[in-house]
Motif scaffolding. Structure first.
Motif, PDB file in Angstrom:
ATOM      1  N   PHE A   1      69.258  58.706   4.925  1.00  0.00           N
ATOM      2  CA  PHE A   1      68.559  58.815   3.651  1.00  0.00           C
ATOM      3  C   PHE A   1      67.542  57.687   3.485  1.00  0.00           C
ATOM      4  N   LEU A   2      67.929  56.469   3.821  1.00  0.00           N
ATOM      5  CA  LEU A   2      67.015  55.341   3.672  1.00  0.00           C
ATOM      6  C   LEU A   2      65.845  55.435   4.658  1.00  0.00           C
ATOM      7  N   HIS A   3      66.122  55.941   5.855  1.00  0.00           N
ATOM      8  CA  HIS A   3      65.047  56.145   6.827  1.00  0.00           C
ATOM      9  C   HIS A   3      64.052  57.160   6.267  1.00  0.00           C
ATOM     10  N   TYR A   4      64.564  58.250   5.748  1.00  0.00           N
ATOM     11  CA  TYR A   4      63.710  59.260   5.114  1.00  0.00           C
ATOM     12  C   TYR A   4      62.935  58.663   3.951  1.00  0.00           C
ATOM     13  N   LEU A   5      63.617  57.892   3.095  1.00  0.00           N
ATOM     14  CA  LEU A   5      62.999  57.367   1.885  1.00  0.00           C
ATOM     15  C   LEU A   5      61.838  56.426   2.218  1.00  0.00           C
ATOM     16  N   ARG A   6      62.015  55.613   3.252  1.00  0.00           N
ATOM     17  CA  ARG A   6      60.933  54.704   3.655  1.00  0.00           C
ATOM     18  C   ARG A   6      59.726  55.505   4.147  1.00  0.00           C
ATOM     19  N   GLN A   7      59.968  56.547   4.919  1.00  0.00           N
ATOM     20  CA  GLN A   7      58.867  57.381   5.375  1.00  0.00           C
ATOM     21  C   GLN A   7      58.246  58.166   4.223  1.00  0.00           C
ATOM     22  N   ASP A   8      59.085  58.606   3.295  1.00  0.00           N
ATOM     23  CA  ASP A   8      58.574  59.371   2.156  1.00  0.00           C
ATOM     24  C   ASP A   8      57.694  58.497   1.265  1.00  0.00           C
TER      25      ASP A   8
ATOM     26  N   GLU B   1      54.801  54.127  10.285  1.00  0.00           N
ATOM     27  CA  GLU B   1      54.817  55.574  10.069  1.00  0.00           C
ATOM     28  C   GLU B   1      55.341  56.306  11.300  1.00  0.00           C
ATOM     29  N   GLU B   2      56.278  57.208  11.073  1.00  0.00           N
ATOM     30  CA  GLU B   2      56.722  58.096  12.144  1.00  0.00           C
ATOM     31  C   GLU B   2      55.652  59.176  12.363  1.00  0.00           C
ATOM     32  N   VAL B   3      55.656  59.751  13.552  1.00  0.00           N
ATOM     33  CA  VAL B   3      54.613  60.737  13.872  1.00  0.00           C
ATOM     34  C   VAL B   3      54.694  61.957  12.945  1.00  0.00           C
ATOM     35  N   GLU B   4      55.904  62.293  12.494  1.00  0.00           N
ATOM     36  CA  GLU B   4      56.049  63.441  11.596  1.00  0.00           C
ATOM     37  C   GLU B   4      55.329  63.193  10.272  1.00  0.00           C
TER      38      GLU B   4
ATOM     39  N   TRP C   1      62.363  66.496   7.562  1.00  0.00           N
ATOM     40  CA  TRP C   1      63.821  66.384   7.437  1.00  0.00           C
ATOM     41  C   TRP C   1      64.436  66.026   8.785  1.00  0.00           C
ATOM     42  N   ASP C   2      63.954  66.647   9.874  1.00  0.00           N
ATOM     43  CA  ASP C   2      64.453  66.307  11.212  1.00  0.00           C
ATOM     44  C   ASP C   2      64.315  64.809  11.466  1.00  0.00           C
ATOM     45  N   MET C   3      63.144  64.295  11.118  1.00  0.00           N
ATOM     46  CA  MET C   3      62.880  62.869  11.276  1.00  0.00           C
ATOM     47  C   MET C   3      63.868  62.033  10.467  1.00  0.00           C
ATOM     48  N   GLY C   4      64.163  62.485   9.268  1.00  0.00           N
ATOM     49  CA  GLY C   4      65.127  61.774   8.436  1.00  0.00           C
ATOM     50  C   GLY C   4      66.500  61.704   9.086  1.00  0.00           C
ATOM     51  N   LEU C   5      66.937  62.807   9.652  1.00  0.00           N
ATOM     52  CA  LEU C   5      68.249  62.831  10.312  1.00  0.00           C
ATOM     53  C   LEU C   5      68.317  61.871  11.490  1.00  0.00           C
ATOM     54  N   ARG C   6      67.199  61.661  12.155  1.00  0.00           N
ATOM     55  CA  ARG C   6      67.195  60.706  13.283  1.00  0.00           C
ATOM     56  C   ARG C   6      67.582  59.307  12.818  1.00  0.00           C
TER      57      ARG C   6
ATOM     58  N   PHE D   1      49.938  77.339   4.122  1.00  0.00           N
ATOM     59  CA  PHE D   1      51.218  77.123   3.457  1.00  0.00           C
ATOM     60  C   PHE D   1      52.364  77.087   4.464  1.00  0.00           C
ATOM     61  N   THR D   2      52.345  78.000   5.412  1.00  0.00           N
ATOM     62  CA  THR D   2      53.414  78.071   6.407  1.00  0.00           C
ATOM     63  C   THR D   2      53.415  76.841   7.306  1.00  0.00           C
ATOM     64  N   THR D   3      52.243  76.384   7.727  1.00  0.00           N
ATOM     65  CA  THR D   3      52.175  75.181   8.563  1.00  0.00           C
ATOM     66  C   THR D   3      52.725  73.976   7.814  1.00  0.00           C
ATOM     67  N   ALA D   4      52.358  73.834   6.545  1.00  0.00           N
ATOM     68  CA  ALA D   4      52.890  72.723   5.746  1.00  0.00           C
ATOM     69  C   ALA D   4      54.406  72.838   5.599  1.00  0.00           C
ATOM     70  N   THR D   5      54.906  74.049   5.480  1.00  0.00           N
ATOM     71  CA  THR D   5      56.355  74.269   5.393  1.00  0.00           C
ATOM     72  C   THR D   5      57.048  73.838   6.681  1.00  0.00           C
ATOM     73  N   ARG D   6      56.468  74.188   7.812  1.00  0.00           N
ATOM     74  CA  ARG D   6      57.028  73.775   9.102  1.00  0.00           C
ATOM     75  C   ARG D   6      57.045  72.250   9.224  1.00  0.00           C
ATOM     76  N   LEU D   7      55.997  71.611   8.743  1.00  0.00           N
ATOM     77  CA  LEU D   7      55.929  70.153   8.794  1.00  0.00           C
ATOM     78  C   LEU D   7      56.954  69.515   7.864  1.00  0.00           C
ATOM     79  N   GLU D   8      57.262  70.185   6.763  1.00  0.00           N
ATOM     80  CA  GLU D   8      58.326  69.707   5.870  1.00  0.00           C
ATOM     81  C   GLU D   8      59.673  69.701   6.598  1.00  0.00           C
ATOM     82  N   ALA D   9      59.965  70.771   7.322  1.00  0.00           N
ATOM     83  CA  ALA D   9      61.231  70.835   8.070  1.00  0.00           C
ATOM     84  C   ALA D   9      61.297  69.739   9.120  1.00  0.00           C
ATOM     85  N   ARG D  10      60.156  69.469   9.765  1.00  0.00           N
ATOM     86  CA  ARG D  10      60.132  68.395  10.769  1.00  0.00           C
ATOM     87  C   ARG D  10      60.357  67.033  10.107  1.00  0.00           C
TER      88      ARG D  10
END
Length: 227
Positions: free
Chosen positions: A41-48, A109-112, A218-223, A207-216
């Motif tokens: 969560f903190l990894h995600y939050l810093r990137q967010d 910044e992470e690449v995602e 989250w993937d980055m956050g889990l790392r 819209f779909t490309t941005a949606t795919r990038l949103e999922a990525r």
């Protein structure tokens, strides 16, 4: 999601399986039931936080692309909300975990994050106001849908502040305004039956490309769980 207008559900449907891959991602489920590791969560939050810097720039760009004063006001208000309120929540949460404002701002910044934010900005620079709204919508309205869904489940309160932020009345009101703005812009630029218009395929593609990038994202956050 009812209350977000007519265009958003159509774009969400056009995204197909990419939408649930984002809105029902394992990261999201972990927020809801409290099982998400705090490190993730903190990894995600810093990137967010870094994401929101660029997202605010994209909304500032939308002010210059807006077709009328009402749209300019809506976009300017969003910039203000991001810079003065949403980013402040990130700063406070990270500070409570021992990550001060200087360390937060110095996060690499992470690449995602780079890929997603620059895609949105490129849509704004190369396209018109509607193109930019289509790129912004998955984040704004997706977080509204996710927040409302998690709040309705009434699960663990481990991430209650995050859920309350995006599932609460203030953010849901912002989503309703965004949905209405999207509807008005589509009606003005495409017409009453947008899905039948030649431009719809390109718009839903953004819209779909941005949606795919949103999922990525989250993937980055889990790392970050391994941090």
């Amino acid at each position: 999601m009812s209350g977000y207008g007519a265009t958003f559900p159509a774009l969400r449907a056009a995204a197909g399986a990419h939408w649930p891959a984002y809105a029902r991602h394992a990261f999201v489920e972990g927020l809801g039931d409290g099982s998400l590791p705090r490190a993730a969560f903190l990894h995600y939050l810093r990137q967010d936080y870094l994401f929101l810097v660029q997202f605010a720039r994209a909304w500032a760009l939308a002010v210059t692309k807006a077709p009328d004063l009402a749209a300019m006001r809506a976009c300017a208000a969003t910039v203000q909300a991001l810079v003065e309120h949403e980013m402040s929540l990130h700063v406070a949460t990270c500070a409570a975990a021992g990550i001060d404002a200087a360390a937060l701002a110095a996060t690499e910044e992470e690449v995602e994050c780079v890929a997603y934010t620059r895609f949105v900005l490129d849509c704004g620079h190369s396209g018109d106001f509607l193109d930019l709204l289509a790129a912004l919508a998955p984040c704004v309205l997706g977080y509204g849908e996710i927040g409302a869904d998690l709040a309705a489940r009434a699960g663990s309160d481990a991430y209650g502040d995050w859920i309350a932020t995006y599932g609460g009345a203030e953010y849901q009101g912002l989503c309703a305004e965004m949905g209405a703005l999207l509807d008005r812009t589509v009606a003005a630029r495409i017409g009453a039956t947008p899905a039948a218009a030649p431009r719809w395929a390109a718009l839903s593609g953004i819209f779909t490309t941005a949606t795919r990038l949103e999922a990525r994202f989250w993937d980055m956050g889990l790392r970050g769980a391994g941090a």
